[in-house]
Design a protein around this motif. Sequence first.
Motif, mmCIF file in Angstrom:
data_model
loop_
_atom_site.group_PDB
_atom_site.id
_atom_site.type_symbol
_atom_site.label_atom_id
_atom_site.label_comp_id
_atom_site.label_asym_id
_atom_site.label_seq_id
_atom_site.Cartn_x
_atom_site.Cartn_y
_atom_site.Cartn_z
ATOM 1 N N ILE A 137 42.301 41.604 -72.942
ATOM 2 C CA ILE A 137 43.403 42.513 -73.253
ATOM 3 C C ILE A 137 43.596 42.551 -74.767
ATOM 4 C CG2 ILE A 137 45.901 42.825 -72.996
ATOM 5 C CD1 ILE A 137 45.592 41.589 -70.209
ATOM 6 N N ASP A 193 45.054 42.397 -78.407
ATOM 7 C CA ASP A 193 46.218 41.654 -78.898
ATOM 8 C C ASP A 193 47.269 42.646 -79.391
ATOM 9 O OD1 ASP A 193 45.737 42.312 -81.652
ATOM 10 O OD2 ASP A 193 44.350 40.637 -81.808
ATOM 11 N N LYS A 194 48.435 42.151 -79.691
ATOM 12 C CA LYS A 194 49.584 43.014 -80.002
ATOM 13 C C LYS A 194 49.332 43.938 -81.185
ATOM 14 C CE LYS A 194 53.100 40.313 -77.801
ATOM 15 N NZ LYS A 194 53.433 38.969 -77.616
ATOM 16 N N ARG A 215 47.098 47.033 -79.727
ATOM 17 C CA ARG A 215 47.497 47.740 -78.510
ATOM 18 C C ARG A 215 47.813 49.207 -78.728
ATOM 19 N NH1 ARG A 215 51.211 43.040 -75.604
ATOM 20 N NH2 ARG A 215 49.436 41.653 -75.211
ATOM 21 N N CYS A 261 55.417 52.820 -72.986
ATOM 22 C CA CYS A 261 55.111 51.392 -72.917
ATOM 23 C C CYS A 261 55.630 50.624 -74.129
ATOM 24 C CB CYS A 261 53.596 51.190 -72.811
ATOM 25 S SG CYS A 261 53.104 49.456 -72.722
ATOM 26 N N TYR A 289 54.799 45.322 -76.995
ATOM 27 C CA TYR A 289 55.088 43.919 -77.290
ATOM 28 C C TYR A 289 55.504 43.129 -76.055
ATOM 29 C CZ TYR A 289 54.731 45.724 -81.959
ATOM 30 O OH TYR A 289 54.254 46.335 -83.092
ATOM 31 N N ASP A 290 55.727 43.828 -74.964
ATOM 32 C CA ASP A 290 56.045 43.178 -73.697
ATOM 33 C C ASP A 290 54.709 42.904 -72.990
ATOM 34 O OD1 ASP A 290 56.514 42.694 -70.951
ATOM 35 O OD2 ASP A 290 58.385 43.857 -71.005
ATOM 36 N N ASP A 291 54.288 41.644 -72.985
ATOM 37 C CA ASP A 291 52.976 41.289 -72.450
ATOM 38 C C ASP A 291 52.795 41.707 -71.001
ATOM 39 O OD1 ASP A 291 52.142 40.188 -74.853
ATOM 40 O OD2 ASP A 291 52.785 38.157 -74.309
ATOM 41 N N THR A 292 53.783 41.484 -70.182
ATOM 42 C CA THR A 292 53.683 41.824 -68.761
ATOM 43 C C THR A 292 53.532 43.330 -68.569
ATOM 44 O OG1 THR A 292 55.054 39.912 -68.216
ATOM 45 C CG2 THR A 292 54.797 41.598 -66.513
ATOM 46 N N GLU A 293 54.351 44.102 -69.263
ATOM 47 C CA GLU A 293 54.283 45.563 -69.150
ATOM 48 C C GLU A 293 52.941 46.085 -69.657
ATOM 49 O OE1 GLU A 293 56.617 49.552 -70.782
ATOM 50 O OE2 GLU A 293 57.574 47.590 -71.015
ATOM 51 N N PHE A 294 52.484 45.565 -70.801
ATOM 52 C CA PHE A 294 51.227 46.051 -71.351
ATOM 53 C C PHE A 294 50.045 45.646 -70.464
ATOM 54 C CE2 PHE A 294 47.371 46.061 -73.797
ATOM 55 C CZ PHE A 294 47.397 47.347 -74.319
ATOM 56 N N GLU A 295 50.041 44.433 -69.956
ATOM 57 C CA GLU A 295 48.941 43.988 -69.092
ATOM 58 C C GLU A 295 48.835 44.867 -67.849
ATOM 59 O OE1 GLU A 295 49.186 39.753 -68.332
ATOM 60 O OE2 GLU A 295 49.315 39.353 -70.490
#
Length: 185
Positions: free
Chosen positions: A33, A35-36, A39, A67, A70-76
């Motif tokens: 994935i 990185d920030k 993205r 989206c 910076y929200d890892d769960t949302e982006f993943e």
Amino acid sequence: MLKNDKDRSYFPFDAFKVERWDIEHIASLKDAIPDKTERKQWLNDVKPYFDKNVPGGKNILKNIDSCDIYDDTEFERLFEQVNDHFNYKIINQETGVIEDINGISNLTLLDSFTNRSYKNAVFPIKRKTIIERDKSGGFVPLCTKNTFLKYFSDYPPKISFWTEDDRQKYEDDLAMVLNQYMEVE
């Protein structure tokens, strides 16, 4: 090159020897994935290639626009949806996974620099990068170039997707050429 008796090109063994090479997955893997810091660019890169007619395509485009990178769960979750969108033609609908992701029908040879430069890109981004590398005079093995140009596919091809039909035709072509030199099952 071997199939065309009029082809006068040659394999540049010097480039093959000097450069480093990777076995490249044609259809994207979902293991890395961005990185920030990457993205936003990754989403901007994939957005123009979306097919709104693919199931869920319109919703994924809306999710891209809203989206929180910076929200890892949302982006993943979105990352997985985007990859599934571009791989939908080869995902087993019952299991939700790409069958034989490491099989010959999903692999090709690419120089390490190019392969690692686009990291976890989806098929149309890989395609664009390989075409640009070829235009600039960089060596792209003929079969790799033909794969991303959809040379083995029937027309009109789904240019932004590596489909099950593309995989099968690519594998059939490899087998036909190699059968001249060894028995391929």
